[in-house]
Design a protein around this motif. Sequence first.
Motif, mmCIF file in Angstrom:
data_model
loop_
_atom_site.group_PDB
_atom_site.id
_atom_site.type_symbol
_atom_site.label_atom_id
_atom_site.label_comp_id
_atom_site.label_asym_id
_atom_site.label_seq_id
_atom_site.Cartn_x
_atom_site.Cartn_y
_atom_site.Cartn_z
ATOM 1 N N VAL A 148 0.851 -1.191 0.000
ATOM 2 C CA VAL A 148 0.000 0.000 0.000
ATOM 3 C C VAL A 148 0.885 1.237 0.000
ATOM 4 O O VAL A 148 1.799 1.372 0.816
ATOM 5 C CB VAL A 148 -0.925 0.014 1.233
ATOM 6 N N VAL A 149 0.630 2.155 -0.940
ATOM 7 C CA VAL A 149 1.411 3.389 -1.008
ATOM 8 C C VAL A 149 0.512 4.577 -0.729
ATOM 9 O O VAL A 149 -0.679 4.562 -1.014
ATOM 10 C CB VAL A 149 2.098 3.554 -2.380
ATOM 11 N N ALA A 150 1.108 5.618 -0.153
ATOM 12 C CA ALA A 150 0.361 6.826 0.173
ATOM 13 C C ALA A 150 1.056 8.017 -0.474
ATOM 14 O O ALA A 150 1.756 7.876 -1.472
ATOM 15 C CB ALA A 150 0.278 6.976 1.693
ATOM 16 N N ASP A 151 0.844 9.202 0.091
ATOM 17 C CA ASP A 151 1.496 10.399 -0.445
ATOM 18 C C ASP A 151 2.111 11.212 0.689
ATOM 19 O O ASP A 151 2.028 12.438 0.714
ATOM 20 C CB ASP A 151 0.518 11.242 -1.250
ATOM 21 N N VAL A 152 2.739 10.504 1.625
ATOM 22 C CA VAL A 152 3.341 11.161 2.777
ATOM 23 C C VAL A 152 4.388 12.180 2.334
ATOM 24 O O VAL A 152 4.552 13.228 2.957
ATOM 25 C CB VAL A 152 3.962 10.117 3.732
ATOM 26 N N HIS A 153 5.090 11.885 1.245
ATOM 27 C CA HIS A 153 6.153 12.796 0.802
ATOM 28 C C HIS A 153 5.618 14.154 0.378
ATOM 29 O O HIS A 153 6.374 15.129 0.301
ATOM 30 C CB HIS A 153 6.945 12.162 -0.351
ATOM 31 N N ARG A 154 4.325 14.252 0.114
ATOM 32 C CA ARG A 154 3.713 15.531 -0.284
ATOM 33 C C ARG A 154 3.214 16.333 0.916
ATOM 34 O O ARG A 154 2.800 17.484 0.760
ATOM 35 C CB ARG A 154 2.538 15.276 -1.233
ATOM 36 N N GLN A 155 3.242 15.727 2.095
ATOM 37 C CA GLN A 155 2.672 16.360 3.273
ATOM 38 C C GLN A 155 3.699 17.235 3.982
ATOM 39 O O GLN A 155 4.891 17.217 3.675
ATOM 40 C CB GLN A 155 2.130 15.297 4.218
ATOM 41 N N GLY A 156 3.225 17.988 4.966
ATOM 42 C CA GLY A 156 4.095 18.859 5.726
ATOM 43 C C GLY A 156 4.979 18.093 6.691
ATOM 44 O O GLY A 156 4.830 16.883 6.895
ATOM 45 N N ASP A 157 5.900 18.822 7.310
ATOM 46 C CA ASP A 157 6.857 18.186 8.219
ATOM 47 C C ASP A 157 6.175 17.519 9.405
ATOM 48 O O ASP A 157 6.654 16.486 9.899
ATOM 49 C CB ASP A 157 7.864 19.221 8.728
ATOM 50 N N ASP A 158 5.060 18.078 9.877
ATOM 51 C CA ASP A 158 4.374 17.489 11.027
ATOM 52 C C ASP A 158 3.860 16.087 10.697
ATOM 53 O O ASP A 158 3.928 15.176 11.533
ATOM 54 C CB ASP A 158 3.215 18.379 11.469
ATOM 55 N N VAL A 159 3.352 15.921 9.473
ATOM 56 C CA VAL A 159 2.855 14.608 9.052
ATOM 57 C C VAL A 159 4.013 13.622 8.918
ATOM 58 O O VAL A 159 3.925 12.467 9.341
ATOM 59 C CB VAL A 159 2.081 14.714 7.731
ATOM 60 N N GLU A 163 4.719 10.189 11.023
ATOM 61 C CA GLU A 163 4.953 8.899 10.371
ATOM 62 C C GLU A 163 6.163 8.199 10.972
ATOM 63 O O GLU A 163 6.137 6.990 11.222
ATOM 64 C CB GLU A 163 5.151 9.120 8.870
ATOM 65 N N LEU A 164 7.210 8.944 11.227
ATOM 66 C CA LEU A 164 8.400 8.358 11.842
ATOM 67 C C LEU A 164 8.111 7.875 13.253
ATOM 68 O O LEU A 164 8.590 6.816 13.675
ATOM 69 C CB LEU A 164 9.541 9.375 11.858
ATOM 70 N N GLN A 165 7.308 8.621 13.978
ATOM 71 C CA GLN A 165 6.941 8.205 15.331
ATOM 72 C C GLN A 165 6.063 6.962 15.293
ATOM 73 O O GLN A 165 6.178 6.086 16.159
ATOM 74 C CB GLN A 165 6.227 9.349 16.046
ATOM 75 N N ARG A 166 5.201 6.854 14.280
ATOM 76 C CA ARG A 166 4.325 5.689 14.153
ATOM 77 C C ARG A 166 5.129 4.418 13.925
ATOM 78 O O ARG A 166 4.832 3.363 14.500
ATOM 79 C CB ARG A 166 3.357 5.902 12.988
ATOM 80 N N THR A 187 15.917 13.825 4.124
ATOM 81 C CA THR A 187 16.291 12.520 3.575
ATOM 82 C C THR A 187 15.086 11.596 3.497
ATOM 83 O O THR A 187 14.868 10.913 2.490
ATOM 84 C CB THR A 187 17.389 11.877 4.436
ATOM 85 N N VAL A 188 14.301 11.586 4.560
ATOM 86 C CA VAL A 188 13.125 10.705 4.589
ATOM 87 C C VAL A 188 12.123 11.109 3.510
ATOM 88 O O VAL A 188 11.548 10.255 2.823
ATOM 89 C CB VAL A 188 12.472 10.731 5.985
ATOM 90 N N ARG A 189 11.905 12.405 3.341
ATOM 91 C CA ARG A 189 10.955 12.858 2.328
ATOM 92 C C ARG A 189 11.402 12.411 0.934
ATOM 93 O O ARG A 189 10.591 11.969 0.120
ATOM 94 C CB ARG A 189 10.821 14.377 2.376
#
Length: 283
Positions: A148-159, A163-166, A187-189
């Motif tokens: 499953v892929v999402a669009d986390v890379h398009r979101q703001g730093d808070d999101v 994600e990293l905390q999750r 790097t993560v983005r």
Amino acid sequence: MTAASVPNASSRTGVEGRRARRTDSPWIRRWSDGAVARLTLICLPHAGGSASFYRSWAALLPPEVELLGVQYPGREDRFEDPMIDSMGELVTALAEGLVPLLDRPYALFGHSMGSAIAWELAHELDRRGAPGPRRLFASGRAAPGTAVVADVHRQGDDVLRAELQRLGGTSREVLDDPGLRALILGTVRNDYRLIETYRPAQRPPLHCPIHVLTGSTDPELGEERSRDRAGGWADLTTARTEVRTFPGDHFYLTPQRREVVATVLRRMDPSLTTGGHTWPSTP
């Protein structure tokens, strides 16, 4: 005329030449000279990860196994190298660096994003006529085409931070430090952009066994946990697929490091985990 082309050239010269060739790729990090190794374990990091994620494994491996950690650009000692956010571009460059090192049987181990890269790499090496992996270890991610892929890379730093905390694996102290957080999130983005825009092509199945490793509470696998622990990997090889579940979350590899390495060794060669071997270990 090279030493290899001289019939009476000393074996020492040949060994030194091989060692030199094994260290000149910016993509590869080694923590032993590999002089007596007969097998190679090539490890590919997760999104935001680096070769040093696997460094502690070196002390858990016998001399017969050489550990090669893949270093993606844009991190650690490759900080100034431009990051790559395209799967095709990354795998092409990585294959070029690896081909000269495939002089003995090897296995690929990829965690999370690294498992998809490992699968693509196996196909790219086959396309080049290079030896294929004897085994592929896919950790912490469903198979290409089913994940499953999402669009986390398009979101703001808070999101991205959430994600990293999750997923775990990044300390709160690091995320709370503005300077370190900016470096990590950049790097993560980039890596999330790579894996979230990646669309695998239809490819023939591999012919090596695939070993799927997961954490029992890994949120990354989502509904795959209750439906199919193999996460679709069984369809990507003509050989057998084995699933091993460890206690822990997405980064189960850290607390379960010893057992993970022992599992990998048993699958690479059962003799590596039987009597007669003594080597240093980390605490």
